[in-house]
Design an enzyme around this catalytic site. Structure first.
Site, mmCIF file in Angstrom:
data_model
loop_
_atom_site.group_PDB
_atom_site.id
_atom_site.type_symbol
_atom_site.label_atom_id
_atom_site.label_comp_id
_atom_site.label_asym_id
_atom_site.label_seq_id
_atom_site.Cartn_x
_atom_site.Cartn_y
_atom_site.Cartn_z
ATOM 1 N N GLU A 114 -57.866 66.831 -37.778
ATOM 2 C CA GLU A 114 -56.933 67.787 -38.552
ATOM 3 C C GLU A 114 -57.293 67.212 -39.989
ATOM 4 O O GLU A 114 -57.653 66.407 -40.584
ATOM 5 C CB GLU A 114 -55.631 67.622 -38.203
ATOM 6 N N CYS A 152 -46.927 61.063 -52.258
ATOM 7 C CA CYS A 152 -46.022 61.767 -51.425
ATOM 8 C C CYS A 152 -47.175 62.032 -50.027
ATOM 9 O O CYS A 152 -48.288 62.749 -50.208
ATOM 10 C CB CYS A 152 -45.726 63.123 -51.823
ATOM 11 N N CYS A 159 -45.053 71.994 -39.573
ATOM 12 C CA CYS A 159 -43.629 71.533 -39.334
ATOM 13 C C CYS A 159 -43.008 72.500 -38.437
ATOM 14 O O CYS A 159 -43.303 73.903 -38.795
ATOM 15 C CB CYS A 159 -42.808 71.607 -40.654
ATOM 16 N N CYS A 163 -37.680 75.774 -42.331
ATOM 17 C CA CYS A 163 -36.947 76.252 -43.679
ATOM 18 C C CYS A 163 -37.611 77.259 -44.341
ATOM 19 O O CYS A 163 -38.953 77.367 -44.420
ATOM 20 C CB CYS A 163 -37.035 74.950 -44.567
ATOM 21 N N CYS A 166 -39.955 77.299 -47.619
ATOM 22 C CA CYS A 166 -41.234 76.376 -47.590
ATOM 23 C C CYS A 166 -42.500 76.707 -47.157
ATOM 24 O O CYS A 166 -42.500 77.327 -45.627
ATOM 25 C CB CYS A 166 -40.785 74.872 -46.782
ATOM 26 N N GLY A 210 -44.245 68.213 -42.797
ATOM 27 C CA GLY A 210 -43.469 67.783 -41.604
ATOM 28 C C GLY A 210 -42.249 67.109 -41.677
ATOM 29 O O GLY A 210 -41.894 67.129 -42.820
ATOM 30 N N SER A 240 -37.398 61.541 -46.658
ATOM 31 C CA SER A 240 -36.572 62.747 -46.601
ATOM 32 C C SER A 240 -36.430 63.401 -45.304
ATOM 33 O O SER A 240 -37.389 63.627 -44.686
ATOM 34 C CB SER A 240 -37.151 63.797 -47.498
ATOM 35 N N SER A 265 -32.284 66.452 -46.996
ATOM 36 C CA SER A 265 -32.574 67.575 -47.858
ATOM 37 C C SER A 265 -31.334 68.689 -47.412
ATOM 38 O O SER A 265 -31.284 69.169 -46.415
ATOM 39 C CB SER A 265 -33.712 68.282 -47.133
ATOM 40 N N LEU A 266 -30.513 68.768 -48.497
ATOM 41 C CA LEU A 266 -29.044 69.718 -48.413
ATOM 42 C C LEU A 266 -29.615 70.797 -48.780
ATOM 43 O O LEU A 266 -29.365 71.832 -47.769
ATOM 44 C CB LEU A 266 -28.113 68.803 -49.243
ATOM 45 N N ASN A 267 -30.001 71.135 -49.756
ATOM 46 C CA ASN A 267 -30.173 72.647 -50.124
ATOM 47 C C ASN A 267 -29.229 73.844 -50.044
ATOM 48 O O ASN A 267 -29.551 74.748 -50.580
ATOM 49 C CB ASN A 267 -31.365 73.057 -49.281
ATOM 50 N N ASN A 343 -40.211 76.182 -55.837
ATOM 51 C CA ASN A 343 -41.618 76.632 -56.490
ATOM 52 C C ASN A 343 -41.962 77.493 -55.515
ATOM 53 O O ASN A 343 -42.006 77.601 -54.199
ATOM 54 C CB ASN A 343 -42.183 75.135 -55.837
ATOM 55 N N CYS A 386 -43.140 70.431 -54.275
ATOM 56 C CA CYS A 386 -42.275 70.350 -53.223
ATOM 57 C C CYS A 386 -42.327 71.791 -52.495
ATOM 58 O O CYS A 386 -42.060 72.871 -53.031
ATOM 59 C CB CYS A 386 -40.928 70.293 -53.765
HETATM 60 S S1 SF4 Z 1 -38.854 71.777 -45.871
HETATM 61 FE FE1 SF4 Z 1 -39.675 69.771 -44.888
HETATM 62 S S2 SF4 Z 1 -38.492 69.939 -43.015
HETATM 63 FE FE2 SF4 Z 1 -38.420 72.025 -43.990
HETATM 64 S S3 SF4 Z 1 -40.143 73.449 -43.015
HETATM 65 FE FE3 SF4 Z 1 -40.719 72.463 -45.114
HETATM 66 S S4 SF4 Z 1 -41.961 70.547 -44.094
HETATM 67 FE FE4 SF4 Z 1 -40.366 71.080 -42.455
#
Ligand code: SF4
Length: 395
Positions: A114, A152, A159, A163, A166, A210, A240, A265-267, A343, A386
């Protein structure tokens, strides 16, 4: 009003199914000193030779058995004849940002080969130390003329957490990375930038592709390799999590000399908004995450980081800031907040708040006594910031 990305419906995907890794033949990379001693014992070799291999593959960044000149030619040949190889992940493509950030595509060889992504930030991760600490002393060592760097790394290919803001989530979960593949990203990047651990100052954040706590065993095995074999300090590492409670419970049991720092990761300011942008919140709401975080024994002066992505109109309003301040205060935890303006990525309907909005948000939190930092986006132009990692080859 929340808008949800259409092709990514916000449904929870099963998180507890077994996800295969990349178990394959005969990579020395990923084995610790004890396991290497076991390999050598099979060849009738003394265990101290394991230290020579550790030195070669984890500290000198050697990638071919034939180049480990501290081993006899006969032993090198024997290992190769048995099918052993070093098998370290290798950088196959690197994208350079105008701000110095580099996004690396890293090939993980093996039967389930991969490509994953890691990011090199030569100045650290913004105005803070990049490792979740608040070290603003600037007292780091120089790395090629710079004070410090942050790497990082990814813990999974894709993942499952989904979210809604993301880009990685759009891949879905392809597979877990092995411990060697996680640690291998770090060593490949250290190698590329000629970093010498111990001389140069490197922070590590497990914030790439991930959810580390959904690949817990491999993540912590990678940490052990990075601490014991590579020589990095766990106090310069930050993991995180989106708030995987069983993972947090295991994390609380880890020995302090091996445990990275913790970022949540509160957000969002409350469960309602969080569940819309992070479906995982339906399984583990904020209060259950905080309860689990409270069980993690903190080191002296250690603080929990709350990461907070500011989504224009969704999570960035003044009332949200007040709510976040109340929430963080109520936890009773030594904590700080990192604000990250969202972002942008293709096919999203969110917007990035204006810098003034982020500053107002920060002011509201600091006025309540909560240390709050705005993390500037790094490498946005190369999709390295991010939430932007998606193996985007044509950036
Ligand atoms: S922010 Fe992190 S936990 Fe959420 S979908 Fe993206 S990679 Fe996965």
């Amino acid at each position: 009003m929340l808008r949800v990305v259409p092709e990514n419906s916000g449904q929870l995907v099963p998180l507890d199914r077994v996800v295969p890794g990349n178990e394959g033949p005969a990579s020395l990379f990923g084995l610790d000193a004890a396991a290497l001693a076991g390999v050598l014992a099979e060849e009738g070799e003394p265990s101290w030779r394991a230290d020579q291999i550790v030195e070669a593959i984890y500290r000198q960044y050697i990638t071919e058995i034939s180049s480990i000149t501290t081993l006899s030619l006969d032993l090198r040949r024997k290992l190769a004849a048995r099918g052993w190889r070093i098998g370290r992940p290798e950088i196959t493509k690197a994208f350079q940002s105008a701000d110095g950030t580099e996004r690396d595509l890293i090939h993980c060889p093996g039967p389930k080969a991969e490509t994953v992504e890691a990011v090199w930030m030569p100045d650290g991760d913004d105005g803070e130390a990049g490792d979740g600490s608040n070290d603003e002393s600037g007292a780091g060592l120089e790395i090629k003329g710079r004070r410090r760097a942050t790497i990082c790394v990814s813990s999974q290919v894709g993942c499952a957490v989904n979210c809604q803001f993301c880009l990685t989530a759009k891949l879905g979960l392809q597979r877990n990375l092995t411990a060697g593949e996680i640690a291998g990203q770090v060593v490949a990047v250290l190698d590329r930038h000629a970093v010498r651990v111990g001389r140069d100052r490197v922070n590590l954040v497990f914030m790439g592709m991930g959810e580390p706590f959904l690949n817990y065993d491999n993540f912590m095995a990678a940490v052990r390799l990075l601490v014991h074999e590579v020589g990095l300090s766990p106090q310069r590492m930050t993991v995180s999590t989106s708030g995987i409670v069983p993972g947090l419970e295991r994390f609380a049991e880890e020995p302090p000399d091996l445990r990275p720092k913790l970022a949540i990761s509160l957000n969002a300011p409350n469960d309602e908004i969080r569940a819309e942008i992070m479906p995982i919140n339906r399984k583990w709401p904020i209060s259950s995450v905080i309860d689990a975080v409270r069980r993690v024994p903190l080191r002296p002066r250690e603080r929990i980081t709350f990461e907070y992505v500011l989504l224009g109109g969704v999570t960035d309003r003044p009332e949200h800031a007040r709510e976040v301040a109340r929430l963080v205060r109520r936890t009773g935890l030594p904590a700080k907040v990192n604000l990250i303006a969202w972002n942008p990525g293709p096919d999203f309907h969110y917007s990035t708040p204006k810098p003034e909005t982020a500053e107002q948000f920060q002011k509201a939190l600091t006025a309540e006594g909560i240390p709050t930092y705005i993390r500037q986006p790094r490498g946005r132009d190369i999709f390295a910031a991010c939430g932007q990692l998606k193996r985007t080859v044509e950036a």
